[in-house]
Design a protein around this motif. Sequence first.
Motif, short mmCIF file in Angstrom:
data_model
loop_
_atom_site.label_atom_id
_atom_site.label_comp_id
_atom_site.label_asym_id
_atom_site.label_seq_id
_atom_site.Cartn_x
_atom_site.Cartn_y
_atom_site.Cartn_z
N SER A 298 36.34 37.89 46.21
CA SER A 298 36.05 39.01 45.14
C SER A 298 36.94 40.28 45.47
N SER B 5 40.33 39.40 43.94
CA SER B 5 40.45 39.42 42.39
C SER B 5 40.48 40.76 41.93
N ALA B 6 39.56 41.74 42.49
CA ALA B 6 39.39 43.13 41.87
C ALA B 6 40.82 43.80 42.03
N ASP C 14 43.01 42.41 39.26
CA ASP C 14 42.66 42.68 37.87
C ASP C 14 43.15 44.16 37.60
N GLU C 15 43.14 44.97 38.74
CA GLU C 15 43.57 46.30 38.53
C GLU C 15 45.15 46.52 38.44
N MET D 66 46.93 44.09 36.89
CA MET D 66 47.21 43.42 35.74
C MET D 66 47.00 44.45 34.85
N THR D 67 45.86 45.37 34.65
CA THR D 67 45.57 46.46 33.83
C THR D 67 46.69 47.30 33.85
#
Length: 167
Positions: A103, A106-107, A110-111, A113-114
Amino acid sequence: MASTEEVLVWTPELEVSLFHSMKGHKPVGINRHFHMACIHDKFATSTGKRNISSKQIWEHLQELYNLQALDDLENLPFPNDETEFNLPDEIFESNAKPHSSASESSAVADEGMTALLKLKLQGLASNSPNASTPDSSPKRKRTRQVNSASSSQPSSPHPPSSAKRRR
């Protein structure tokens, strides 16, 4: 159920026709079945006997030659070395916190990718023409001017020579 195969008596003429059909095709090695298809087609065409199967040709060639020994002698056209395969050690390392590490990674992803998406959007916004400020640069087609007696200025600094023409 009647068989469509002809009973084949191998006469010397048929054997010569078979050997002519085999010219350029070896029914051994990794491509033996493709070569047999070519041999079968040439043989059926040259003899006019369409009811002969490739199985009959295989059987006759087996009587004439030791096809298994010839097949074993044939080299592979690519290296086929066997090596021991082991899974990487990372797979078997401690799995004490598989859910939390997954997790967390993945966090972080995600950051990332943002942030990448924001950069791309900013780039698109800066590259796109603004609707409020129209483009003032003229969009004209470049055309070749023709030198005529009525024009006061030459179309290029160097007048074209009559001997050679540039394109």
